[in-house]
Scaffold this active site. Structure first.
Site, PDB file in Angstrom:
ATOM      1  N   ASP A  29       0.848  -1.191   0.000  1.00 34.88           N
ATOM      2  CA  ASP A  29       0.000   0.000   0.000  1.00 34.88           C
ATOM      3  C   ASP A  29       0.888   1.248   0.000  1.00 34.88           C
ATOM      4  O   ASP A  29       1.882   1.325   0.730  1.00 34.88           O
ATOM      5  CB  ASP A  29      -0.927   0.007   1.222  1.00 34.88           C
ATOM      6  CG  ASP A  29      -2.070   0.992   1.054  1.00 34.88           C
ATOM      7  OD1 ASP A  29      -3.227   0.540   0.954  1.00 34.88           O
ATOM      8  OD2 ASP A  29      -1.809   2.216   1.021  1.00 34.88           O
ATOM      9  N   HIS A  98     -10.426  -5.528  -3.388  1.00 32.67           N
ATOM     10  CA  HIS A  98      -9.090  -5.710  -2.810  1.00 32.67           C
ATOM     11  C   HIS A  98      -9.208  -5.921  -1.310  1.00 32.67           C
ATOM     12  O   HIS A  98     -10.171  -5.469  -0.688  1.00 32.67           O
ATOM     13  CB  HIS A  98      -8.183  -4.511  -3.114  1.00 32.67           C
ATOM     14  CG  HIS A  98      -8.722  -3.203  -2.627  1.00 32.67           C
ATOM     15  ND1 HIS A  98      -9.737  -2.526  -3.283  1.00 32.67           N
ATOM     16  CD2 HIS A  98      -8.424  -2.450  -1.543  1.00 32.67           C
ATOM     17  CE1 HIS A  98     -10.020  -1.418  -2.628  1.00 32.67           C
ATOM     18  NE2 HIS A  98      -9.243  -1.342  -1.552  1.00 32.67           N
ATOM     19  N   HIS A 100      -7.080  -5.628   2.377  1.00 36.82           N
ATOM     20  CA  HIS A 100      -5.936  -5.074   3.096  1.00 36.82           C
ATOM     21  C   HIS A 100      -5.396  -6.141   4.033  1.00 36.82           C
ATOM     22  O   HIS A 100      -6.151  -6.725   4.823  1.00 36.82           O
ATOM     23  CB  HIS A 100      -6.367  -3.865   3.943  1.00 36.82           C
ATOM     24  CG  HIS A 100      -6.901  -2.715   3.147  1.00 36.82           C
ATOM     25  ND1 HIS A 100      -6.177  -1.550   2.937  1.00 36.82           N
ATOM     26  CD2 HIS A 100      -8.082  -2.531   2.504  1.00 36.82           C
ATOM     27  CE1 HIS A 100      -6.904  -0.706   2.216  1.00 36.82           C
ATOM     28  NE2 HIS A 100      -8.059  -1.276   1.948  1.00 36.82           N
TER      29      HIS A 100
HETATM   30  P1  AMP Z   1      -9.727   1.381  -0.005  1.00 35.68           P
HETATM   31  O1  AMP Z   1      -9.765   2.731   0.651  1.00 35.68           O
HETATM   32  O2  AMP Z   1     -10.200   0.249   0.863  1.00 35.68           O
HETATM   33  O3  AMP Z   1     -10.409   1.427  -1.359  1.00 35.68           O
HETATM   34  O4  AMP Z   1      -8.200   1.075  -0.240  1.00 35.68           O
HETATM   35  C1  AMP Z   1      -7.468   1.639  -1.270  1.00 35.68           C
HETATM   36  C2  AMP Z   1      -6.024   1.616  -0.844  1.00 35.68           C
HETATM   37  O5  AMP Z   1      -5.232   1.767  -2.009  1.00 35.68           O
HETATM   38  C3  AMP Z   1      -5.620   2.719   0.120  1.00 35.68           C
HETATM   39  O6  AMP Z   1      -5.115   2.148   1.320  1.00 35.68           O
HETATM   40  C4  AMP Z   1      -4.558   3.488  -0.645  1.00 35.68           C
HETATM   41  O7  AMP Z   1      -3.509   3.944   0.189  1.00 35.68           O
HETATM   42  C5  AMP Z   1      -4.078   2.464  -1.653  1.00 35.68           C
HETATM   43  N1  AMP Z   1      -3.507   3.011  -2.880  1.00 35.68           N
HETATM   44  C6  AMP Z   1      -4.007   4.001  -3.657  1.00 35.68           C
HETATM   45  N2  AMP Z   1      -3.223   4.185  -4.741  1.00 35.68           N
HETATM   46  C7  AMP Z   1      -2.208   3.301  -4.638  1.00 35.68           C
HETATM   47  C8  AMP Z   1      -1.055   3.008  -5.433  1.00 35.68           C
HETATM   48  N3  AMP Z   1      -0.790   3.664  -6.584  1.00 35.68           N
HETATM   49  N4  AMP Z   1      -0.218   2.028  -5.028  1.00 35.68           N
HETATM   50  C9  AMP Z   1      -0.467   1.355  -3.883  1.00 35.68           C
HETATM   51  N5  AMP Z   1      -1.530   1.575  -3.081  1.00 35.68           N
HETATM   52  C10 AMP Z   1      -2.388   2.544  -3.460  1.00 35.68           C
END
Ligand code: AMP
Length: 111
Positions: A29, A98, A100
């Site tokens: 992340d 996705h 976490h």
């Molecule tokens: P959610 O809020 O559950 O949709 O999780 C999305 C996650 O994607 C968040 O924890 C962000 O920090 C992560 N995220 C967004 N863009 C990227 C990226 N380019 N690379 C890695 N993680 C990302």
């Protein structure tokens, strides 16, 4: 419009990829909330768990096994959290299924 995860899967955007199979990809992340914060992402575009079909439900088993493997690899197998957010009210910001995988510090309570 494609999500950032689709672009990462297509190698159009960079990411630290820690696992990849036919159906899943796992990356670090970009804004970690703990020393270990990985995202296990379905390659198929499914907006959230709420849209998962019965035919796609095998993906959940694969996510569980990959989480177990990554938890071992990243040294957090005794204490971690695996979660998915559904809907903006729950904190979902990317409409692509996705999970976490979070660990490396004490995790108490919910959230
Ligand atoms: P959610 O809020 O559950 O949709 O999780 C999305 C996650 O994607 C968040 O924890 C962000 O920090 C992560 N995220 C967004 N863009 C990227 C990226 N380019 N690379 C890695 N993680 C990302």
């Amino acid at each position: 419009m494609t999500t950032i995860f689709e672009q990462i899967i297509a190698r159009k955007k960079p990411a630290e990829i820690v696992y990849e199979s036919d159906h899943l990809i796992a990356i670090k992340d970009i804004h970690p909330v703990a020393p270990v914060h990985l995202l296990i992402i379905t390659k198929k575009v499914i907006p959230s768990l709420q849209q998962l079909t019965e035919a796609e439900s095998f993906l959940l088993g694969e996510v569980g096994l990959v989480a177990r493997q990554l938890a071992e690899e990243f040294g957090i197998s005794d204490c971690y959290r695996l979660l998915t957010n559904v809907g903006s009210g729950a904190g979902q910001s990317i409409l692509h299924l996705h999970f976490h995988l979070i660990g490396g510090r004490p995790l108490w309570g919910i959230g």
